[in-house]
Write a protein that holds these residues in place. Structure first.
Motif, PDB file in Angstrom:
ATOM      1  N   PRO A   8       0.806  -1.236   0.000  1.00  0.00           N
ATOM      2  CA  PRO A   8       0.000   0.000   0.000  1.00  0.00           C
ATOM      3  C   PRO A   8       0.832   1.275   0.000  1.00  0.00           C
ATOM      4  N   ASP A   9       2.105   1.200   0.388  1.00  0.00           N
ATOM      5  CA  ASP A   9       2.949   2.392   0.415  1.00  0.00           C
ATOM      6  C   ASP A   9       3.614   2.685  -0.926  1.00  0.00           C
ATOM      7  N   ALA A  10       3.376   1.851  -1.930  1.00  0.00           N
ATOM      8  CA  ALA A  10       3.937   2.095  -3.263  1.00  0.00           C
ATOM      9  C   ALA A  10       3.174   3.256  -3.900  1.00  0.00           C
ATOM     10  N   GLU A  11       3.826   4.376  -4.014  1.00  0.00           N
ATOM     11  CA  GLU A  11       3.214   5.589  -4.553  1.00  0.00           C
ATOM     12  C   GLU A  11       3.551   5.799  -6.025  1.00  0.00           C
ATOM     13  N   ALA A  12       4.621   5.175  -6.507  1.00  0.00           N
ATOM     14  CA  ALA A  12       5.073   5.380  -7.880  1.00  0.00           C
ATOM     15  C   ALA A  12       5.261   4.029  -8.555  1.00  0.00           C
ATOM     16  N   VAL A  13       4.820   3.942  -9.805  1.00  0.00           N
ATOM     17  CA  VAL A  13       5.000   2.726 -10.594  1.00  0.00           C
ATOM     18  C   VAL A  13       5.629   3.108 -11.921  1.00  0.00           C
ATOM     19  N   GLY A  14       6.654   2.394 -12.279  1.00  0.00           N
ATOM     20  CA  GLY A  14       7.339   2.646 -13.545  1.00  0.00           C
ATOM     21  C   GLY A  14       8.086   1.402 -13.960  1.00  0.00           C
ATOM     22  N   GLY A  15       9.015   1.556 -14.849  1.00  0.00           N
ATOM     23  CA  GLY A  15       9.875   0.475 -15.286  1.00  0.00           C
ATOM     24  C   GLY A  15      11.321   0.832 -15.023  1.00  0.00           C
TER      25      GLY A  15
END
Length: 105
Positions: A8-15
């Motif tokens: 739940p603390d993942a605020e950013a998603v990328g590669g």
């Protein structure tokens, strides 16, 4: 779909990829961008007709280990596959098309 997203603390998603584009890791979930303090998970997206298999998972594990901030003992591994998996895959999260669409609802 899992009732609770494990990070739940993942605020950013990328590669992520290095300068040689080897490896290329499709998904990185982190606490912030552009420079993460914490990498919560790394993942692979296979949107093909063939299921995600053990060879794909081994490549994910190997590639994730090269991502700065990925900690094998605590960072998770995610598989996203249109065709499911071939046999059990030891990922922390496995999503198909329904879960991807459901995440946007």
């Amino acid at each position: 779909m899992a009732d609770v997203f494990p990070w739940p603390d993942a605020e950013a998603v990328g590669g992520w990829w290095n300068r040689r584009f080897d490896p290329e890791v499709d998904l990185i979930g982190a606490d912030r961008t552009p420079a993460a303090r914490t990498v919560f998970y790394a993942g692979s997206v296979k949107w093909l007709d063939d299921p995600f298999d053990q060879r794909d998972f081994a490549a994910l594990r190997q590639g994730a280990a090269q991502v700065p901030g990925f900690v094998p003992e605590s960072s998770g591994l995610v598989v996203v596959s249109r065709a499911g998996t071939h046999g059990p895959v030891a990922a922390d999260l496995v999503w198909g098309p329904g879960e991807v669409v459901g995440a946007w609802r």
